[in-house]
Design a protein around this motif. Sequence first.
Motif, PDB file in Angstrom:
ATOM      1  N   ILE A 193      21.576  37.435  39.236  1.00 46.59           N
ATOM      2  CA  ILE A 193      22.435  37.048  40.404  1.00 46.59           C
ATOM      3  C   ILE A 193      23.733  35.958  40.088  1.00 46.59           C
ATOM      4  CG2 ILE A 193      22.286  35.968  42.636  1.00 46.59           C
ATOM      5  CD1 ILE A 193      18.968  36.375  42.270  1.00 46.59           C
ATOM      6  N   GLY A 194      23.521  35.166  39.429  1.00 43.75           N
ATOM      7  CA  GLY A 194      24.605  34.272  38.883  1.00 43.75           C
ATOM      8  C   GLY A 194      25.813  35.039  38.405  1.00 43.75           C
ATOM      9  N   TRP A 195      25.587  35.796  37.414  1.00 40.50           N
ATOM     10  CA  TRP A 195      26.532  36.654  37.162  1.00 40.50           C
ATOM     11  C   TRP A 195      27.100  37.526  37.675  1.00 40.50           C
ATOM     12  CZ3 TRP A 195      28.247  41.568  36.074  1.00 40.50           C
ATOM     13  CH2 TRP A 195      29.090  41.761  35.362  1.00 40.50           C
ATOM     14  N   LEU A 196      26.486  38.240  38.767  1.00 41.03           N
ATOM     15  CA  LEU A 196      27.250  39.183  39.729  1.00 41.03           C
ATOM     16  C   LEU A 196      27.958  38.432  40.613  1.00 41.03           C
ATOM     17  CD1 LEU A 196      23.820  40.990  40.130  1.00 41.03           C
ATOM     18  CD2 LEU A 196      26.056  42.215  39.267  1.00 41.03           C
ATOM     19  N   VAL A 197      27.671  37.307  41.060  1.00 38.93           N
ATOM     20  CA  VAL A 197      28.533  36.439  42.007  1.00 38.93           C
ATOM     21  C   VAL A 197      29.498  36.092  41.402  1.00 38.93           C
ATOM     22  CG1 VAL A 197      28.297  34.525  43.846  1.00 38.93           C
ATOM     23  CG2 VAL A 197      26.473  36.346  43.866  1.00 38.93           C
ATOM     24  N   TRP A 198      29.219  35.464  40.376  1.00 44.28           N
ATOM     25  CA  TRP A 198      30.527  34.916  39.632  1.00 44.28           C
ATOM     26  C   TRP A 198      31.773  35.994  39.083  1.00 44.28           C
ATOM     27  CZ3 TRP A 198      31.842  36.656  34.698  1.00 44.28           C
ATOM     28  CH2 TRP A 198      32.766  36.008  33.829  1.00 44.28           C
ATOM     29  N   HIS A 199      31.023  37.239  38.863  1.00 44.73           N
ATOM     30  CA  HIS A 199      32.033  38.317  38.454  1.00 44.73           C
ATOM     31  C   HIS A 199      32.799  38.814  39.613  1.00 44.73           C
ATOM     32  CE1 HIS A 199      33.641  42.175  37.073  1.00 44.73           C
ATOM     33  NE2 HIS A 199      32.811  42.792  37.828  1.00 44.73           N
ATOM     34  N   LEU A 200      32.114  38.962  40.783  1.00 45.24           N
ATOM     35  CA  LEU A 200      32.711  39.311  42.161  1.00 45.24           C
ATOM     36  C   LEU A 200      33.868  38.411  42.502  1.00 45.24           C
ATOM     37  CD1 LEU A 200      31.943  38.263  45.150  1.00 45.24           C
ATOM     38  CD2 LEU A 200      29.733  39.326  44.452  1.00 45.24           C
ATOM     39  N   THR A 201      33.396  37.147  42.207  1.00 42.41           N
ATOM     40  CA  THR A 201      34.446  36.105  42.640  1.00 42.41           C
ATOM     41  C   THR A 201      35.640  36.135  41.582  1.00 42.41           C
ATOM     42  OG1 THR A 201      32.652  34.839  43.421  1.00 42.41           O
ATOM     43  CG2 THR A 201      34.908  33.729  43.020  1.00 42.41           C
ATOM     44  N   VAL A 235      36.652  38.787  40.007  1.00 48.70           N
ATOM     45  CA  VAL A 235      37.478  39.976  40.151  1.00 48.70           C
ATOM     46  C   VAL A 235      38.355  39.645  41.402  1.00 48.70           C
ATOM     47  CG1 VAL A 235      37.732  42.147  41.033  1.00 48.70           C
ATOM     48  CG2 VAL A 235      36.064  41.440  39.214  1.00 48.70           C
ATOM     49  N   GLN A 236      37.977  39.037  42.562  1.00 46.37           N
ATOM     50  CA  GLN A 236      38.764  38.835  43.371  1.00 46.37           C
ATOM     51  C   GLN A 236      39.932  37.756  43.239  1.00 46.37           C
ATOM     52  OE1 GLN A 236      38.134  37.253  48.090  1.00 46.37           O
ATOM     53  NE2 GLN A 236      36.629  38.464  47.324  1.00 46.37           N
ATOM     54  N   ASP A 237      39.514  36.742  42.590  1.00 48.69           N
ATOM     55  CA  ASP A 237      40.402  35.935  42.094  1.00 48.69           C
ATOM     56  C   ASP A 237      41.590  36.284  41.257  1.00 48.69           C
ATOM     57  OD1 ASP A 237      41.645  33.148  41.592  1.00 48.69           O
ATOM     58  OD2 ASP A 237      39.944  32.565  40.302  1.00 48.69           O
ATOM     59  N   ASP A 238      41.406  37.004  40.314  1.00 51.10           N
ATOM     60  CA  ASP A 238      42.274  37.471  39.467  1.00 51.10           C
ATOM     61  C   ASP A 238      43.088  38.543  40.180  1.00 51.10           C
ATOM     62  OD1 ASP A 238      42.901  38.372  36.424  1.00 51.10           O
ATOM     63  OD2 ASP A 238      42.159  40.295  37.546  1.00 51.10           O
ATOM     64  N   GLY A 280      29.164  26.711  32.564  1.00 57.48           N
ATOM     65  CA  GLY A 280      28.765  26.616  30.990  1.00 57.48           C
ATOM     66  C   GLY A 280      30.085  27.485  30.451  1.00 57.48           C
ATOM     67  N   LEU A 281      31.274  27.427  31.072  1.00 57.05           N
ATOM     68  CA  LEU A 281      32.332  28.276  30.574  1.00 57.05           C
ATOM     69  C   LEU A 281      33.475  27.586  30.373  1.00 57.05           C
ATOM     70  CD1 LEU A 281      31.592  31.464  32.591  1.00 57.05           C
ATOM     71  CD2 LEU A 281      30.827  31.135  30.324  1.00 57.05           C
ATOM     72  N   LYS A 282      34.472  28.461  29.824  1.00 55.57           N
ATOM     73  CA  LYS A 282      35.968  27.573  29.720  1.00 55.57           C
ATOM     74  C   LYS A 282      36.614  28.644  30.756  1.00 55.57           C
ATOM     75  CE  LYS A 282      35.761  26.473  24.851  1.00 55.57           C
ATOM     76  NZ  LYS A 282      36.319  26.768  23.606  1.00 55.57           N
ATOM     77  N   ALA A 283      37.600  27.857  31.288  1.00 59.45           N
ATOM     78  CA  ALA A 283      38.853  28.452  32.361  1.00 59.45           C
ATOM     79  C   ALA A 283      39.582  29.557  31.841  1.00 59.45           C
ATOM     80  CB  ALA A 283      39.381  27.340  33.013  1.00 59.45           C
ATOM     81  N   GLN A 284      39.075  30.566  31.148  1.00 63.98           N
ATOM     82  CA  GLN A 284      40.021  31.712  30.680  1.00 63.98           C
ATOM     83  C   GLN A 284      40.273  32.514  31.636  1.00 63.98           C
ATOM     84  OE1 GLN A 284      37.369  32.785  27.389  1.00 63.98           O
ATOM     85  NE2 GLN A 284      38.125  31.525  26.046  1.00 63.98           N
ATOM     86  N   ALA A 285      41.598  32.780  32.044  1.00 57.58           N
ATOM     87  CA  ALA A 285      42.119  33.833  32.854  1.00 57.58           C
ATOM     88  C   ALA A 285      41.660  35.297  32.662  1.00 57.58           C
ATOM     89  CB  ALA A 285      43.620  33.695  33.048  1.00 57.58           C
ATOM     90  N   HIS A 286      41.610  35.542  31.483  1.00 61.95           N
ATOM     91  CA  HIS A 286      41.535  36.882  31.149  1.00 61.95           C
ATOM     92  C   HIS A 286      40.029  37.552  31.299  1.00 61.95           C
ATOM     93  CE1 HIS A 286      40.603  34.966  27.322  1.00 61.95           C
ATOM     94  NE2 HIS A 286      39.709  35.821  27.188  1.00 61.95           N
ATOM     95  N   ASP A 287      39.036  36.430  31.349  1.00 55.20           N
ATOM     96  CA  ASP A 287      37.539  36.465  31.418  1.00 55.20           C
ATOM     97  C   ASP A 287      37.009  36.887  32.947  1.00 55.20           C
ATOM     98  OD1 ASP A 287      35.118  36.900  30.734  1.00 55.20           O
ATOM     99  OD2 ASP A 287      34.662  34.918  30.357  1.00 55.20           O
ATOM    100  N   ILE A 288      36.780  37.881  33.410  1.00 51.06           N
ATOM    101  CA  ILE A 288      36.462  38.235  34.765  1.00 51.06           C
ATOM    102  C   ILE A 288      35.163  39.025  34.633  1.00 51.06           C
ATOM    103  CG2 ILE A 288      38.781  38.098  35.710  1.00 51.06           C
ATOM    104  CD1 ILE A 288      38.778  41.089  35.848  1.00 51.06           C
ATOM    105  N   GLY A 289      34.450  39.205  33.363  1.00 49.55           N
ATOM    106  CA  GLY A 289      33.306  40.113  33.232  1.00 49.55           C
ATOM    107  C   GLY A 289      33.241  41.351  33.006  1.00 49.55           C
ATOM    108  N   TYR A 290      34.432  42.176  32.957  1.00 50.47           N
ATOM    109  CA  TYR A 290      34.396  43.578  32.732  1.00 50.47           C
ATOM    110  C   TYR A 290      34.153  43.645  31.155  1.00 50.47           C
ATOM    111  CZ  TYR A 290      36.573  45.194  37.097  1.00 50.47           C
ATOM    112  OH  TYR A 290      36.566  45.264  38.325  1.00 50.47           O
ATOM    113  N   GLY A 291      33.249  44.471  30.652  1.00 47.75           N
ATOM    114  CA  GLY A 291      33.015  44.543  29.378  1.00 47.75           C
ATOM    115  C   GLY A 291      32.058  43.566  28.785  1.00 47.75           C
ATOM    116  N   HIS A 292      31.540  42.632  29.761  1.00 50.48           N
ATOM    117  CA  HIS A 292      30.499  41.936  28.970  1.00 50.48           C
ATOM    118  C   HIS A 292      29.374  42.333  28.300  1.00 50.48           C
ATOM    119  CE1 HIS A 292      31.525  37.569  31.207  1.00 50.48           C
ATOM    120  NE2 HIS A 292      32.319  37.740  30.241  1.00 50.48           N
ATOM    121  N   THR A 293      29.185  41.862  27.075  1.00 49.83           N
ATOM    122  CA  THR A 293      27.913  42.177  26.548  1.00 49.83           C
ATOM    123  C   THR A 293      26.862  41.538  27.003  1.00 49.83           C
ATOM    124  OG1 THR A 293      28.192  40.273  24.906  1.00 49.83           O
ATOM    125  CG2 THR A 293      29.390  42.216  24.355  1.00 49.83           C
TER     126      THR A 293
END
Length: 169
Positions: free
Chosen positions: A41-49, A51-54, A77-90
């Motif tokens: 759930i946390g990843w899904l909501v983080w990812h949708l946010t 994507v919208q932010d990016d 628990g992450l670094k603020a990296q602009a390119h990391d929006i979750g697409y292709g996450h392992t």
Amino acid sequence: MRVNELLVEGFGRLPELVRGAVEGLDAEQLRWAPKPGANSIGWLVWHLTRVQDDHVADLLDGAEQLWVTGDHAPRFGLKAQAHDIGYGHTPDQVAAVRPESPEALLEYFDAVYARTHAFVARLAPEDLDRIVDERWDPPVSLGVRLVSVLDDDTQHVGQAAYVRGLLPA
């Protein structure tokens, strides 16, 4: 109804859905996945946010993402990296998204949503035809990009609600 009003209505449905997916859960429930390698759930909501932010930041002619300019990333628990929006996450990258609480998710989502709402509320019909991405054939217009973001967000919040229903009692 004007097109900007339609977009405000569409994006305006997300806050209630996001809240319904995360409110009342603890950090472990937000991180729980129905099977190894599945999205939490946390990843899904983080990812949708993310994507919208990016995507909206890009539509605002290169505005900085709120993920990068705010203090949200450490709460996941992450670094603020602009390119990391979750697409292709392992699976390991999915598991590394560890929101500390529902409030961490909601505060980030609310900030992104507020910017999106302000942006779409002031759009004129002719704005929607502006080409924002020429890497595709046909090139992507602002209107198509917004529909894509809304579609992606709606699918992911539905998935988060579904995973919530699978949480062990």
